[in-house]
Design a protein around this motif. Sequence first.
Motif, PDB file in Angstrom:
ATOM      1  N   SER A   1       0.679  -1.189  -0.286  1.00 16.24           N
ATOM      2  CA  SER A   1       0.108  -0.506  -0.235  1.00 16.24           C
ATOM      3  C   SER A   1       0.761   1.385   0.024  1.00 16.24           C
ATOM      4  CB  SER A   1      -1.147  -0.022   1.401  1.00 16.24           C
ATOM      5  OG  SER A   1      -0.216  -0.044   2.418  1.00 16.24           O
ATOM      6  N   THR A   2       0.204   2.332   0.162  1.00 13.93           N
ATOM      7  CA  THR A   2       0.571   3.061  -0.111  1.00 13.93           C
ATOM      8  C   THR A   2      -0.079   4.492   1.087  1.00 13.93           C
ATOM      9  OG1 THR A   2       1.052   4.221  -2.327  1.00 13.93           O
ATOM     10  CG2 THR A   2       1.088   5.843  -1.560  1.00 13.93           C
TER      11      THR A   2
ATOM     12  N   SER B   1      -7.075   3.878  -7.007  1.00 15.79           N
ATOM     13  CA  SER B   1      -5.583   4.055  -6.639  1.00 15.79           C
ATOM     14  C   SER B   1      -5.497   2.229  -6.470  1.00 15.79           C
ATOM     15  CB  SER B   1      -5.340   3.835  -5.233  1.00 15.79           C
ATOM     16  OG  SER B   1      -7.082   3.434  -3.652  1.00 15.79           O
TER      17      SER B   1
ATOM     18  N   SER C   1      -5.441  -1.328  -7.548  1.00 13.01           N
ATOM     19  CA  SER C   1      -4.681  -1.609  -8.532  1.00 13.01           C
ATOM     20  C   SER C   1      -4.708  -3.002  -8.286  1.00 13.01           C
ATOM     21  CB  SER C   1      -3.046  -1.056  -8.440  1.00 13.01           C
ATOM     22  OG  SER C   1      -2.552  -1.603  -6.855  1.00 13.01           O
TER      23      SER C   1
ATOM     24  N   LEU D   1      -5.060   3.461   0.258  1.00  9.32           N
ATOM     25  CA  LEU D   1      -4.611   3.114  -1.281  1.00  9.32           C
ATOM     26  C   LEU D   1      -3.365   1.845  -1.069  1.00  9.32           C
ATOM     27  CD1 LEU D   1      -3.787   6.546   0.524  1.00  9.32           C
ATOM     28  CD2 LEU D   1      -4.246   5.994  -1.785  1.00  9.32           C
TER      29      LEU D   1
ATOM     30  N   GLN E   1       0.605   1.990  -6.655  1.00  4.45           N
ATOM     31  CA  GLN E   1       0.634   2.005  -8.137  1.00  4.45           C
ATOM     32  C   GLN E   1       1.852   1.258  -9.073  1.00  4.45           C
ATOM     33  OE1 GLN E   1      -2.544   3.986  -9.482  1.00  4.45           O
ATOM     34  NE2 GLN E   1      -2.379   2.606  -6.674  1.00  4.45           N
TER      35      GLN E   1
ATOM     36  N   ASP F   1       2.171   7.237  -8.630  1.00  9.03           N
ATOM     37  CA  ASP F   1       1.018   7.287  -6.985  1.00  9.03           C
ATOM     38  C   ASP F   1       1.698   8.665  -5.941  1.00  9.03           C
ATOM     39  OD1 ASP F   1       1.410   5.324  -4.807  1.00  9.03           O
ATOM     40  OD2 ASP F   1       3.404   4.925  -5.662  1.00  9.03           O
TER      41      ASP F   1
ATOM     42  N   VAL G   1      -1.844  10.914  -7.797  1.00 10.63           N
ATOM     43  CA  VAL G   1      -2.710  10.328  -7.008  1.00 10.63           C
ATOM     44  C   VAL G   1      -2.949  10.973  -4.983  1.00 10.63           C
ATOM     45  CG1 VAL G   1      -4.024   8.329  -5.414  1.00 10.63           C
ATOM     46  CG2 VAL G   1      -3.386   8.273  -7.870  1.00 10.63           C
TER      47      VAL G   1
ATOM     48  N   ASN H   1      -8.495   3.087 -13.354  1.00 14.97           N
ATOM     49  CA  ASN H   1      -7.298   3.129 -12.233  1.00 14.97           C
ATOM     50  C   ASN H   1      -6.483   1.720 -13.206  1.00 14.97           C
ATOM     51  OD1 ASN H   1      -8.413   0.721 -11.698  1.00 14.97           O
ATOM     52  ND2 ASN H   1      -9.823   1.923 -10.413  1.00 14.97           N
TER      53      ASN H   1
END
Length: 418
Positions: free
Chosen positions: A146-147, A177, A179, A268, A271, A277, A280, A377
Amino acid sequence: MNEHHQPLHLFEGFGVELEYMIVQRDDLRVLPITDMLIYDEVGAYLSDVEFGDIAWSNELVLHVVELKTNGPADTLKGLESKFQWHVRKINEMLLKYNGMLLPTGAHPLMNPYTDTRLWPHDYNTVYEAYNRIFDCRGHGWANLQSTHLNLPFADDAEFGKLHAAIRVLLPLIPALSASSPILDGKVTGLQDTRLDVYRHNQDRIPAIAGKIIPEAVFTKKEYDEQIFQPIFKAVAPYDTDGILQDEFLNSRGAIARFSRNAIEIRLLDIQESPAADIAVLRAVAGVLQVLVAERWVALRHLKEFKEDMLAGILLDVIREGQQAVVTDPGLLHCFGLRGSGSKTVGEIWQHLIRETPELEDDPAVAYILHTITSRGNLAKRILEATGENPAEQKIQEVYRQLAVCLQKGGIFLHDKPC
């Protein structure tokens, strides 16, 4: 963020964390060598290694490395190039292991029950406590990259404003986001499979993650009474040594970190490159600033929404991404869409980006966000490349292309090289 300094005011700093999986270059098998990567750089098995503006750290499992801002950055602008430099450095270091970094929120072929190894060095006591209670071999622990975005608040009043704005935007964020459309070698039917397994990874103690959307609480006292204390009480029978009795135990999609005066947004998916990233994150932060400034509605209106309704929208977005539909006129009103009937979440994001001028004024960011809102996305773009019933060879081919995008810092489109 801000543990030893004067607290920053709203949007005066930004903390960013990017998690990547380490895999073998040829067949994408999980490569649990984060400790070796760190040892090769500094000669010790450390949890955090600082390189000026950017730091590396370990995570729960040995096949994930986190890159993060070393303290709050003044701005999100330009962070993508700093992260990109470290991505390339790590990829170069991993060559001798036949390894590389892999983006996206979930490895599409990993078997977490055979491939998972926990971090065995310092901080291991906490990880072992989690493993003892929850068994961390599942996808919801071992396969979810994740971010994170950390945003500061200086006092209780600022916390209330920021938390109110974050809560109403949270359900819409995965539309940008998501993915992670493939797990166990199969298309799941969800655009954000990572978030779906994440919300179930602590079902044994439901209070820890709640409904992912945090409760409607807007002061530190309310947060402690309605979120922290129920969590600590629920985990106590399983955590007799009190190892997990800390604010980090809270697993909602946004968590208050009062120890460092920040709220951490955690839902999130990562990416295909730092450029994507940061684009976003700039969209998320830009819209939050507009909401906090009360451009469209007063703060009291943002505080009206209960977590059940917002969580319902989140589940729709996890499944359908930008095609999910929002019908609640009050929520649409929050985003400056008054009297417009229902809107898809994609249409809402197109509107929000148009209404946030600093996003349109940056050509690189505008291009990435336009790609996401027009082509879909990353989850949708991955499925365009793999098809709906891909063979393992096709999945490997597409995810190797994603690894190339990460190395180059590009944007993934199946009909256009990064």
